[in-house]
Design a protein around this motif. Structure first.
Motif, mmCIF file in Angstrom:
data_model
loop_
_atom_site.group_PDB
_atom_site.id
_atom_site.type_symbol
_atom_site.label_atom_id
_atom_site.label_comp_id
_atom_site.label_asym_id
_atom_site.label_seq_id
_atom_site.Cartn_x
_atom_site.Cartn_y
_atom_site.Cartn_z
ATOM 1 N N ARG A 1 0.840 -1.210 0.000
ATOM 2 C CA ARG A 1 0.000 0.000 0.000
ATOM 3 C C ARG A 1 0.869 1.252 0.000
ATOM 4 O O ARG A 1 0.644 2.194 -0.776
ATOM 5 C CB ARG A 1 -0.905 -0.002 1.220
ATOM 6 N N THR B 1 1.110 4.089 -2.983
ATOM 7 C CA THR B 1 0.785 5.481 -2.663
ATOM 8 C C THR B 1 1.943 6.404 -2.991
ATOM 9 O O THR B 1 1.759 7.485 -3.574
ATOM 10 C CB THR B 1 0.415 5.602 -1.173
ATOM 11 N N TYR C 1 -7.809 11.622 -3.741
ATOM 12 C CA TYR C 1 -8.560 10.557 -4.402
ATOM 13 C C TYR C 1 -10.062 10.814 -4.364
ATOM 14 O O TYR C 1 -10.781 10.443 -5.290
ATOM 15 C CB TYR C 1 -8.256 9.217 -3.739
ATOM 16 N N VAL C 2 -10.567 11.444 -3.288
ATOM 17 C CA VAL C 2 -12.008 11.668 -3.153
ATOM 18 C C VAL C 2 -12.478 12.694 -4.163
ATOM 19 O O VAL C 2 -13.467 12.500 -4.867
ATOM 20 C CB VAL C 2 -12.330 12.100 -1.707
ATOM 21 N N ALA D 1 -9.597 4.341 -5.970
ATOM 22 C CA ALA D 1 -9.588 4.852 -4.601
ATOM 23 C C ALA D 1 -8.141 4.865 -4.131
ATOM 24 O O ALA D 1 -7.222 4.433 -4.851
ATOM 25 C CB ALA D 1 -10.468 3.996 -3.680
ATOM 26 N N SER D 2 -7.938 5.361 -2.936
ATOM 27 C CA SER D 2 -6.597 5.370 -2.369
ATOM 28 C C SER D 2 -6.110 3.945 -2.172
ATOM 29 O O SER D 2 -6.881 3.054 -1.802
ATOM 30 C CB SER D 2 -6.616 6.108 -1.040
ATOM 31 N N SER E 1 -4.623 2.732 0.161
ATOM 32 C CA SER E 1 -4.862 2.321 1.546
ATOM 33 C C SER E 1 -6.246 1.708 1.734
ATOM 34 O O SER E 1 -6.500 1.064 2.761
ATOM 35 C CB SER E 1 -4.692 3.519 2.479
ATOM 36 N N LYS E 2 -7.139 1.891 0.762
ATOM 37 C CA LYS E 2 -8.482 1.307 0.838
ATOM 38 C C LYS E 2 -8.538 -0.098 0.232
ATOM 39 O O LYS E 2 -9.543 -0.789 0.382
ATOM 40 C CB LYS E 2 -9.480 2.201 0.106
ATOM 41 N N ILE E 3 -7.493 -0.513 -0.481
ATOM 42 C CA ILE E 3 -7.465 -1.838 -1.101
ATOM 43 C C ILE E 3 -7.170 -2.864 -0.015
ATOM 44 O O ILE E 3 -6.183 -2.745 0.721
ATOM 45 C CB ILE E 3 -6.421 -1.894 -2.224
ATOM 46 N N SER E 4 -7.994 -3.893 0.051
ATOM 47 C CA SER E 4 -7.919 -4.836 1.179
ATOM 48 C C SER E 4 -7.458 -6.231 0.780
ATOM 49 O O SER E 4 -7.348 -7.095 1.649
ATOM 50 C CB SER E 4 -9.286 -4.942 1.858
#
Length: 424
Positions: A264, A268, A288-289, A313-314, A316-319
């Motif tokens: 992540r 980024t 990103y928003v 999306a950012s 950091s939102k990828i899981s």
């Protein structure tokens, strides 16, 4: 059990990248007899027709000279300028893109040699071309559909990328490749200095302790290497050794298992660095928003090549590990990159935003409004706002101490005591 020599190779340490196949000399007996005969016949025909071609070229050159003289007499311009306009060409040629002819030849070569060992590969161009001519579909490239042409060109482009960037299958092959490229780079450094006067020093070091590549420092001459002892007070080989140690330590870090958090952070950082590089602004921040308005509309740049299966999306939102690996691979390969919008793309994007705003659609996310929005502000007589009262329990500021106007000395104290005694 695998041989340790096979495991400790550059290709083995990069399992996600497709390695190049080892180069083996094909057998020259048997199927090359027909190709050699074809080559002799071609050379004979070329020599016989060369004189006729030269005569045609001479006739055309005479016509060209007459045309230049007519233009000079008619418009009164310099003859040299007319010649320059006719034979104008760029001094620096760009990289040649894959052609459809080469793409078809490469596709046919893969089709014929599929399943064969490299010793028996059919790589002779006349033989491959004969097979293409016998193929009713490939013999006329212009009759192929656009999708088929794009597929053939992409296949050739992937093969070229593999030959240019694919890791070598063994340490010996990697060392030979590195040595030849180092010699070429050092020669270019010297030629660059002779052409332009630009000085350069290049350092080369291995990135793993199992690599057999020799560390080296190249410069235009020995005088440039004196920069290290005279300015840095270090021998240049000591600097190369430190650089090699640093590269090996970084290589050990790269060998560690990737985690979701590390990938992540890597994605980024890669996206932000690319944005700052294309805008030449180290203070810009990624949003990103509000990406469509803050980034695309304001700076006229957009991020192309984002994987289709991953919502934008950012990082950091990828899981999931698969999605973050895919995003990191596209960023490192350059498929996902920043590009400037063309004038037409800017108009289309502005029109889409205007239509969305006219329909009342929310674009991005608005900032939170102030809690005192719409309320009347309390102002003093001078027009400034009143200061806030300190909350209960908060320590009030100690007022500044003002020194008295007159300070009594010791003599004044003694005199006042004597006066009091006399009065008694």
């Amino acid at each position: 059990m695998l041989d340790p020599a096979e495991v400790n190779t550059w290709a083995a340490r990069n399992p996600t990248r497709e390695p190049q196949s080892p180069r083996l000399r094909p057998r020259t007996s048997g199927f090359l007899d027909a190709s050699s005969g074809t080559k002799k016949l071609k050379n004979k025909n070329t020599k016989e027709s060369f004189a006729e071609v030269q005569e045609e070229v001479n006739i055309w050159l005479e016509q060209q000279e007459q045309f230049i003289k007519d233009v000079k007499q008619k418009f009164g311009v310099d003859e040299h300028r007319v010649k320059k306009m006719i034979v104008h060409s760029a001094n620096f040629a760009s990289t040649r893109a894959p052609s459809l002819t080469n793409a078809i030849r490469h596709y046919k070569s893969q089709e014929v040699n599929r399943g064969k060992r490299s010793f028996y590969f059919l790589a002779v161009k006349p033989e491959i071309q004969r097979l293409i001519d016998d193929d009713p579909e490939l013999s006329n490239p212009h009759m192929l559909s656009k999708e088929h042409q794009k597929e053939l060109l992409d296949n050739l482009a992937d093969f070229c990328a593999l030959k240019e960037q694919g890791p070598r299958s063994g340490n010996r092959a990697a060392a030979i490749d590195a040595q030849r490229n180092i010699q070429s780079i050092v020669a270019e450094i010297k030629n660059l200095y002779l052409r332009t006067g630009v000085c350069c020093i290049a350092m080369f070091a291995r990135s793993h302790t199992d690599d057999t590549t020799t560390s080296f420092a190249g410069a235009l001459d020995d005088t440039a290497l004196k920069f290290f002892p005279e300015i840095l007070k270090l021998d240049y080989m000591d600097v190369v050794g430190q650089f090699e140690m640093y590269a090996c330590l970084e290589g050990r870090k790269a060998d560690r298992a990737d985690t979701l958090l590390s990938m992540r952070a890597e994605c980024t950082s890669s996206i932000l660095d690319g944005l700052r590089k294309i805008l030449v602004n180290k203070n810009v921040k990624m949003n990103y928003v509000n990406y469509e308005t803050t980034i695309v509309e304001t700076h006229h740049v957009h991020l192309v090549g984002w994987p289709a299966r991953i919502p934008f999306a950012s990082p950091s939102k990828i899981s999931t590990m698969d999605d973050i690996r895919l995003l990191r691979a596209t960023l490192s390969d350059g498929k996902c990159r920043w590009e400037f919008l063309t004038a037409e793309e800017q108009k289309e994007h502005a029109q889409k935003l205007a239509e969305a705003r006219a329909k009342g659609l929310e674009i991005g996310r608005k900032r939170k409004e102030r809690s005192d929005k719409g309320k009347k502000k309390n102002l003093t007589q001078e027009g400034s706002r009143k200061t806030r009262k300190t909350s209960k329990g908060a320590k009030s500021k100690v007022p500044p101490q003002i020194s008295p106007e007159h300070i009594e000395s010791d003599e004044d104290n003694e005199q006042s005591s004597e006066d009091s005694e006399e009065s008694d």
